[in-house]
Scaffold this motif. Structure first.
Motif, PDB file in Angstrom:
ATOM      1  N   ARG A   1       0.833  -1.207   0.000  1.00 45.34           N
ATOM      2  CA  ARG A   1       0.000   0.000   0.000  1.00 45.34           C
ATOM      3  C   ARG A   1       0.875   1.267   0.000  1.00 45.34           C
ATOM      4  N   LEU A   2       1.920   1.248   0.817  1.00 51.46           N
ATOM      5  CA  LEU A   2       2.794   2.417   0.893  1.00 51.46           C
ATOM      6  C   LEU A   2       3.450   2.704  -0.463  1.00 51.46           C
ATOM      7  N   LEU A   3       3.928   1.652  -1.107  1.00 48.48           N
ATOM      8  CA  LEU A   3       4.586   1.828  -2.404  1.00 48.48           C
ATOM      9  C   LEU A   3       3.616   2.383  -3.445  1.00 48.48           C
ATOM     10  N   ARG A   4       2.361   1.959  -3.328  1.00 48.63           N
ATOM     11  CA  ARG A   4       1.339   2.396  -4.277  1.00 48.63           C
ATOM     12  C   ARG A   4       0.924   3.842  -4.006  1.00 48.63           C
ATOM     13  N   GLU A   5       0.657   4.123  -2.730  1.00 43.67           N
ATOM     14  CA  GLU A   5       0.032   5.413  -2.396  1.00 43.67           C
ATOM     15  C   GLU A   5       1.037   6.527  -2.117  1.00 43.67           C
ATOM     16  N   HIS A   6       2.231   6.166  -1.677  1.00 40.83           N
ATOM     17  CA  HIS A   6       3.237   7.195  -1.361  1.00 40.83           C
ATOM     18  C   HIS A   6       4.562   6.876  -2.039  1.00 40.83           C
ATOM     19  N   PRO A   7       4.594   6.942  -3.358  1.00 41.02           N
ATOM     20  CA  PRO A   7       5.823   6.553  -4.066  1.00 41.02           C
ATOM     21  C   PRO A   7       7.028   7.424  -3.679  1.00 41.02           C
ATOM     22  N   GLY A   8       6.787   8.622  -3.162  1.00 41.81           N
ATOM     23  CA  GLY A   8       7.896   9.503  -2.789  1.00 41.81           C
ATOM     24  C   GLY A   8       8.720   8.957  -1.631  1.00 41.81           C
ATOM     25  N   VAL A   9       8.100   8.110  -0.802  1.00 40.93           N
ATOM     26  CA  VAL A   9       8.811   7.577   0.368  1.00 40.93           C
ATOM     27  C   VAL A   9      10.000   6.731  -0.073  1.00 40.93           C
ATOM     28  N   ARG A  10       9.793   5.914  -1.117  1.00 44.13           N
ATOM     29  CA  ARG A  10      10.885   5.061  -1.591  1.00 44.13           C
ATOM     30  C   ARG A  10      12.086   5.917  -2.003  1.00 44.13           C
ATOM     31  N   GLU A  11      11.785   6.999  -2.705  1.00 44.09           N
ATOM     32  CA  GLU A  11      12.865   7.868  -3.179  1.00 44.09           C
ATOM     33  C   GLU A  11      13.624   8.490  -2.005  1.00 44.09           C
ATOM     34  N   ALA A  12      12.846   9.009  -1.027  1.00 41.41           N
ATOM     35  CA  ALA A  12      13.476   9.665   0.122  1.00 41.41           C
ATOM     36  C   ALA A  12      14.311   8.665   0.921  1.00 41.41           C
ATOM     37  N   VAL A  13      13.743   7.487   1.189  1.00 46.13           N
ATOM     38  CA  VAL A  13      14.439   6.502   2.023  1.00 46.13           C
ATOM     39  C   VAL A  13      15.656   5.946   1.292  1.00 46.13           C
ATOM     40  N   THR A  14      15.497   5.652  -0.006  1.00 46.51           N
ATOM     41  CA  THR A  14      16.630   5.127  -0.767  1.00 46.51           C
ATOM     42  C   THR A  14      17.778   6.130  -0.774  1.00 46.51           C
ATOM     43  N   GLY A  15      17.464   7.392  -1.033  1.00 49.68           N
ATOM     44  CA  GLY A  15      18.500   8.423  -1.073  1.00 49.68           C
ATOM     45  C   GLY A  15      19.239   8.512   0.249  1.00 49.68           C
ATOM     46  N   ALA A  16      18.484   8.572   1.335  1.00 48.31           N
ATOM     47  CA  ALA A  16      19.095   8.762   2.650  1.00 48.31           C
ATOM     48  C   ALA A  16      19.903   7.540   3.072  1.00 48.31           C
ATOM     49  N   THR A  17      19.352   6.330   2.846  1.00 49.21           N
ATOM     50  CA  THR A  17      20.055   5.133   3.327  1.00 49.21           C
ATOM     51  C   THR A  17      21.318   4.873   2.500  1.00 49.21           C
ATOM     52  N   LEU A  18      21.269   5.148   1.202  1.00 52.25           N
ATOM     53  CA  LEU A  18      22.480   4.952   0.394  1.00 52.25           C
ATOM     54  C   LEU A  18      23.580   5.900   0.851  1.00 52.25           C
ATOM     55  N   HIS A  19      23.188   7.098   1.243  1.00 52.42           N
ATOM     56  CA  HIS A  19      24.125   8.090   1.744  1.00 52.42           C
ATOM     57  C   HIS A  19      24.762   7.605   3.059  1.00 52.42           C
ATOM     58  N   PHE A  20      23.916   7.171   4.000  1.00 53.84           N
ATOM     59  CA  PHE A  20      24.406   6.631   5.280  1.00 53.84           C
ATOM     60  C   PHE A  20      25.331   5.437   5.043  1.00 53.84           C
ATOM     61  N   GLU A  21      24.902   4.567   4.122  1.00 52.15           N
ATOM     62  CA  GLU A  21      25.635   3.324   3.860  1.00 52.15           C
ATOM     63  C   GLU A  21      27.028   3.625   3.282  1.00 52.15           C
ATOM     64  N   ALA A  22      27.091   4.599   2.371  1.00 51.82           N
ATOM     65  CA  ALA A  22      28.389   4.972   1.796  1.00 51.82           C
ATOM     66  C   ALA A  22      29.298   5.541   2.891  1.00 51.82           C
ATOM     67  N   ASN A  23      28.722   6.359   3.786  1.00 50.89           N
ATOM     68  CA  ASN A  23      29.517   6.930   4.879  1.00 50.89           C
ATOM     69  C   ASN A  23      30.029   5.842   5.818  1.00 50.89           C
ATOM     70  N   ARG A  24      29.173   4.865   6.105  1.00 52.14           N
ATOM     71  CA  ARG A  24      29.588   3.778   6.990  1.00 52.14           C
ATOM     72  C   ARG A  24      30.747   2.999   6.373  1.00 52.14           C
ATOM     73  N   LYS A  25      30.624   2.687   5.084  1.00 52.19           N
ATOM     74  CA  LYS A  25      31.673   1.907   4.425  1.00 52.19           C
ATOM     75  C   LYS A  25      33.004   2.649   4.492  1.00 52.19           C
ATOM     76  N   ARG A  26      32.956   3.942   4.221  1.00 54.98           N
ATOM     77  CA  ARG A  26      34.173   4.745   4.263  1.00 54.98           C
ATOM     78  C   ARG A  26      34.749   4.721   5.682  1.00 54.98           C
ATOM     79  N   ALA A  27      33.874   4.844   6.685  1.00 55.24           N
ATOM     80  CA  ALA A  27      34.326   4.885   8.079  1.00 55.24           C
ATOM     81  C   ALA A  27      34.880   3.540   8.536  1.00 55.24           C
ATOM     82  N   TYR A  28      34.361   2.439   8.006  1.00 58.74           N
ATOM     83  CA  TYR A  28      34.891   1.109   8.342  1.00 58.74           C
ATOM     84  C   TYR A  28      36.254   0.897   7.690  1.00 58.74           C
TER      85      TYR A  28
END
Lengths: 460, 189
Positions: free
Chosen positions: A14-41
């Motif tokens: 339902r979320l993917l259907r009704e609020h497609p913007g959430v995927r974009e926001a979450v994907t952007g933010a988590t990829l950013h966090f993930e890249a920072n974590r990898k660099r820090a490790y």
């Protein structure tokens, strides 16, 4: 908090259907966090750090009774009042008494997942206490009346435009206000709250048994303010949050920061030893509530207890390709993503949470990210196995998996069904298992050529 | 039975027969070259400003920061020589001046004691921290192993207050000071 984990597949769709913007926001933010974590490790010998942290936590958990009693003793020696709570009921009673004794009218809250578990905000509101979440992200979702979507970034699912609209309606800021301008508005409201609140509420990242030290990590300064300005401070601490020695913080603080945000250390760390001394600024009373709420049940579980090492850094959420699609809300409980999928069944029971261990591709990225090496993929399989054994998985699933396994092991059967299925008109609406997919989407269209043929053609 | 006895007895029951894990020793700290130099580098990487100065240099730094300001808030441990401006309460002061317990090079961190005053560390928009060069530890581990007295609260500050909660855009000075300046003092005060 109400548990809605059983609705996970439906809510995710339902979320993917009704609020497609959430995927974009979450994907952007988590990829950013993930890249920072990898660099820090990469900057440290991450394998040695993680292994050491795993061993310290395992030692702590296998001596938990000893360290809890030691922590209580050290806290009391410093004038901290210590309480024990099985769950929300007892935690509420303790907080209600403190509120009544001090005539609390206004409380400032530092972000804490445990207080979400316990439903601290609804309780305070029912007592007529004005509650301010003071972490900027947490304040945003409080205004929206939503639960956090991520352990570290609770408002990760909101786009700048969502927040501009929220503040426009609430504070009359222009619809194109900059993040700086929006933050300045929130700062003003919350600064007033810090200066006038009677009570500060927090969780804790760590509680050091040896010295009775509460350690809290953050980047904004709201935790330092919440635990410094009001005259009473109450900290809710999960019993698994202990560390044996003060110097263990030298490993756990930077490791948590690297895993969570890729920082060498969070901008602020509060190390709290007790109430303010005579003539000193700070809370006159400090209360620590040690909370079980399902943790001892997990400790009893020889196959699943390792999840108690969790530091709540959110690194596994950022690494997860499934979490990235929806953020945390569809998981239906405080803890989402890979850690939620193995922690929630342990804390709440599998009956109320059985779809969550299936919310994973088993790719293993969560394990690679985890600072305390929790074997999340293995635990996901443990919970799935139990779901099947207890008859919680749908009955058609076993038959379907057995049939699938037969077909996949035989090239001739595979070719036959691949051809047959492409030839048939799909009875999409008749098959209940396809409904979650077909609802709100176009029909499934089989490829005109089988994969093997496409592969051959590509090679030629 | 009260909650404490119930919880502890469940834990003991769960741990019965479970193999006990050993507590690993702390690692040996690496030999650091020049902690003050690394400290300044890390501070800059954290978005803070660091200066290695003598007493006169520190006073000049303070004078520069104080230009045009009506006053400042001071931590209890700040010597008179550094109180160039009239004292204001931290809620109103545009500048806070604190004296740190110690600093840590590897993370670019100053450690601030509640005994010095908490409000001055948190409320003014600009925060100047004074720390003696010999109190800069190479690593967190060395600093923590060396810590003998525990004030009611220690704040570890490693940069300006920041948040990316609004649309993933980094904003400074959300709740705490938006600007952190550290003066590492050489020689005597």
């Amino acid at each position: 908090m109400q548990v809605k984990a059983k609705l996970y597949p439906k809510e995710a769709a339902r979320l993917l259907r009704e609020h497609p913007g959430v995927r974009e926001a979450v994907t952007g933010a988590t990829l950013h966090f993930e890249a920072n974590r990898k660099r820090a490790y990469q900057e440290i010998d991450a394998e040695i750090w993680r292994e050491r942290a795993r061993r310290v936590k395992d030692h702590l958990l296998t001596h938990l009774d000893h360290y809890l009693e030691l922590a209580e003793k050290r806290l009391q020696e410093k004038g901290v009042r210590v309480y024990w709570a099985e769950g929300p009921e007892e935690a509420h009673r303790i907080l209600r008494e403190i509120v009544a004794r001090h005539g609390v009218k206004r409380a400032v809250k530092a972000k804490s997942m445990l207080t979400e578990e316990l439903g601290v905000n609804p309780l305070l509101e029912s007592l007529g206490v004005e509650v301010y979440e003071t972490d900027l992200g947490e304040y945003l979702i409080q205004l929206l009346g939503e639960p956090p979507s991520h352990i570290v970034g609770p408002a990760i699912h909101l786009a700048l435009s969502d927040i501009q609209r929220l503040f426009h309606g609430r504070f009359g800021t222009p619809l194109d206000a900059s993040p700086e301008a929006l933050a300045a508005v929130a700062r003003k409201v919350l600064r007033e709250a810090f200066l006038t609140a009677d009570l500060g509420i927090s969780g804790a990242n760590f509680l050091v048994a040896e010295t009775g030290t509460l350690a809290l990590m953050e980047n904004e300064g709201n935790i330092r303010l919440s635990t410094s300005l009001p005259r009473v401070h109450v900290a809710f601490v999960g019993i698994e949050k202990l560390l044996p020695r003060f110097a263990d913080l030298a490993l756990f603080l930077p490791l948590t920061a690297r895993a969570a945000t890729g920082q060498r250390l969070s901008t602020y760390v509060s190390l709290i030893q007790g109430p303010a001394k005579e003539g000193e600024e700070g809370p006159k009373e400090v209360h620590v509530v040690l909370v079980d709420h399902g943790r001892t049940t997990l400790l009893h579980d020889p196959e699943a207890w390792e999840v108690l090492r969790c530091l709540r850094c959110g690194a596994c959420l950022n690494a997860c390709p499934v979490y990235r699609q929806t953020g945390g809300h569809p998981y239906g409980y405080v803890y989402s993503g890979p850690i939620g999928a193995v922690l929630d069944p342990g804390l709440l029971g599998l009956e109320d949470t059985y779809p969550l261990p299936y919310a994973s591709t088993l790719c293993g990225a969560c394990y690679e990210a985890c600072p305390v090496k929790i074997p999340i993929p293995k635990l996901l399989l443990t919970w799935r196995k139990r779901a099947v054994e207890r008859g919680l998985a749908p009955t058609w699933e076993r038959g379907a998996i057995q049939a699938f396994s037969k077909v996949m092991q035989s090239p001739s059967l595979y070719r036959f069904f691949s051809k047959a299925l492409r030839g048939l008109p799909l009875p999409q609406d008749l098959l209940p298992l396809l409904k979650a997919w077909t609802e709100g989407r176009g029909p499934l269209r089989p490829s005109p050529k089988p994969f093997h043929q496409l592969w051959q053609e590509l090679k030629e | 039975m009260d909650a404490k006895s119930r919880i502890l007895s469940r834990i003991r029951h769960a741990l019965k027969g479970m193999p006990k894990a050993l507590l690993p020793e702390h690692p040996h700290p690496a030999l650091a070259q020049d902690p003050a130099e690394l400290f300044l580098k890390r501070l800059a990487e954290n978005g803070a400003e660091g200066h290695l100065v003598d007493k006169e240099g520190a006073r000049k730094l303070l004078a520069d920061l104080a230009q045009g300001l009506p006053g400042a808030a001071y931590g209890k441990g700040v010597p008179d020589a550094f109180r160039l401006l009239p004292e204001l309460p931290p809620e109103e002061a545009p500048l806070g001046v604190s004296r740190a317990l110690f600093a840590v090079a590897e993370t670019g961190t100053v450690a601030l004691s509640s005994e010095d005053g908490r409000r001055v560390q948190l409320l003014p928009p600009v925060h100047l921290v004074l720390v003696e060069e010999e109190k800069v530890y190479p690593s967190l581990l060395e600093a923590f192993l060396d810590l003998k007295s525990f004030p009611s609260a220690i704040g570890l500050h490693s940069g300006p207050s920041k948040s990316a909660d609004i649309g993933q855009v980094m904003v400074k000075g959300v709740h705490g000071p938006g600007r952190l300046v550290v003066a590492v003092l050489q020689g005597s005060w």
